[in-house]
Enzyme design. Structure first.
Site, short mmCIF file in Angstrom:
data_model
loop_
_atom_site.label_atom_id
_atom_site.label_comp_id
_atom_site.label_asym_id
_atom_site.label_seq_id
_atom_site.Cartn_x
_atom_site.Cartn_y
_atom_site.Cartn_z
N LYS A 66 0.90 -1.12 0.03
CA LYS A 66 -0.04 -0.02 0.07
C LYS A 66 0.84 1.30 0.13
CE LYS A 66 -4.30 -1.58 2.12
NZ LYS A 66 -5.42 -1.19 3.09
N ASP A 102 -10.22 3.26 1.73
CA ASP A 102 -10.23 2.40 3.02
C ASP A 102 -10.93 3.34 4.08
OD1 ASP A 102 -9.10 0.21 2.58
OD2 ASP A 102 -6.92 1.10 2.95
#
Ligand code: ATR
Length: 283
Positions: A66, A102
């Site tokens: 990420k 997210d």
């Protein structure tokens, strides 16, 4: 020839993303296969290069990539910049855009599952790692009134608080002791666990950052830990008479936003949840 959409991570065997993403693609009649790509860190750069191909739609990005993908894309959205992590890469005519869903996935999960709107409320976030960053970003975006970040290592909570401080939004940073929590937790309308306490197979599966006696019956408690579905923290939330909600919803909604941005179509949310529900039930 690889597919035009998928998820990459290392290891990747545990991923549930292809199950619900494929159900969504099938429902809309999109002839694509959502694949799972096991990409080791030293293969990441080469893999990302393939995303520039004509017709390539998107890649969902999971651990441990990420942050490592940030220098490999051409552009970051505001969300990816603020969270400091990319969990989706979209191919826009050969230009790669890194995004983060997210935090917004968390907000949507909260709204859809509990009807809760964080605007103007007091909240406590437990933890100061990657999941906490996305959630602090989301709560700031949603216009929360007051935020306390409670973490075992107070210095990390302080760093996160000062990074997101802006104008009247000034999160407090505290430790996890009962004395410290007593000043904020009982008054919070939202409590979010992002620590690994309660996680199946982890070092502290039976642990919780807070007990029922410090949770208001009017509060909502959300656990970013999704395995097991009923964590010790959520049990404490329920024992307090408060509303509990769990992490698999955040995982699916981060994927739903990615799906919608990749396909340009509204996701068949019910179909996608039904697909994941089925695999979770069958273990
Ligand atoms: P993630 O990306 O899922 O947020 P992480 O960055 O490793 O994972 O963060 C894990 C979080 O769980 C941290 O807030 C960590 O606290 P520290 O910053 O003090 O390490 C918290 N955590 C992990 N194990 C814990 C434990 N036994 N007790 C309390 N907090 C714990």
């Amino acid at each position: 020839m690889s597919s035009n959409i998928g998820v990459m991570g290392h290891p990747i065997g545990h991923t549930k993303s292809p199950v619900f993403q494929q159900a969504g693609l099938d429902e809309l009649g999109i002839a694509e296969t959502f694949e799972a790509w096991d990409v080791a860190p030293d293969e990441l750069e080469e893999k990302v290069t393939t995303f520039r191909a004509t017709g390539f739609l998107a890649a969902c990005v999971t651990l441990p990539h990420k942050q490592a993908v940030i220098p490999l894309v051409d552009e970051l959205t505001e969300a990816a910049e603020a969270v400091g992590a990319v969990n989706w890469i979209f191919n826009r005519d050969g230009k790669l855009v890194g995004h983060n869903t997210d935090g917004t996935g968390f907000l949507r999960a909260l709204k859809e599952n509990t009807g809760f709107d964080p605007a103007g409320v007091d909240a406590v976030v437990f933890g100061a790692g990657g999941a906490a960053r996305a959630i602090v970003y989301a709560l700031k975006l949603a216009g929360i009134a007051r935020l306390t970040i409670a973490n075992r290592t107070v210095g990390k909570a302080q760093a996160l608080a000062s990074e997101f401080s802006e104008g009247r939004f000034k999160p407090d940073a505290i430790g996890l002791s009962r004395d410290e929590l007593a000043n904020c937790a009982p008054y919070a309308q939202l409590l979010v666990n992002t620590t690994s306490l309660g996680m199946a197979g982890g070092p502290a599966e039976m642990a919780t950052p807070i007990l029922a006696d410090m949770i208001s019956a009017d509060a909502v408690g959300y656990d970013a830990v999704y395995a097991p579905p009923m964590t010790k923290f959520l049990r404490e939330v329920e024992n307090a008479g408060a509303t509990s909600a769990g992490g698999m919803t955040m995982l699916v909604y981060q994927g739903i936003e990615g799906f919608e941005m990749a396909t340009g179509q509204k996701a068949p949310v019910d179909t996608m949840f039904a697909a994941i529900g089925k695999v979770l039930k069958s273990g």
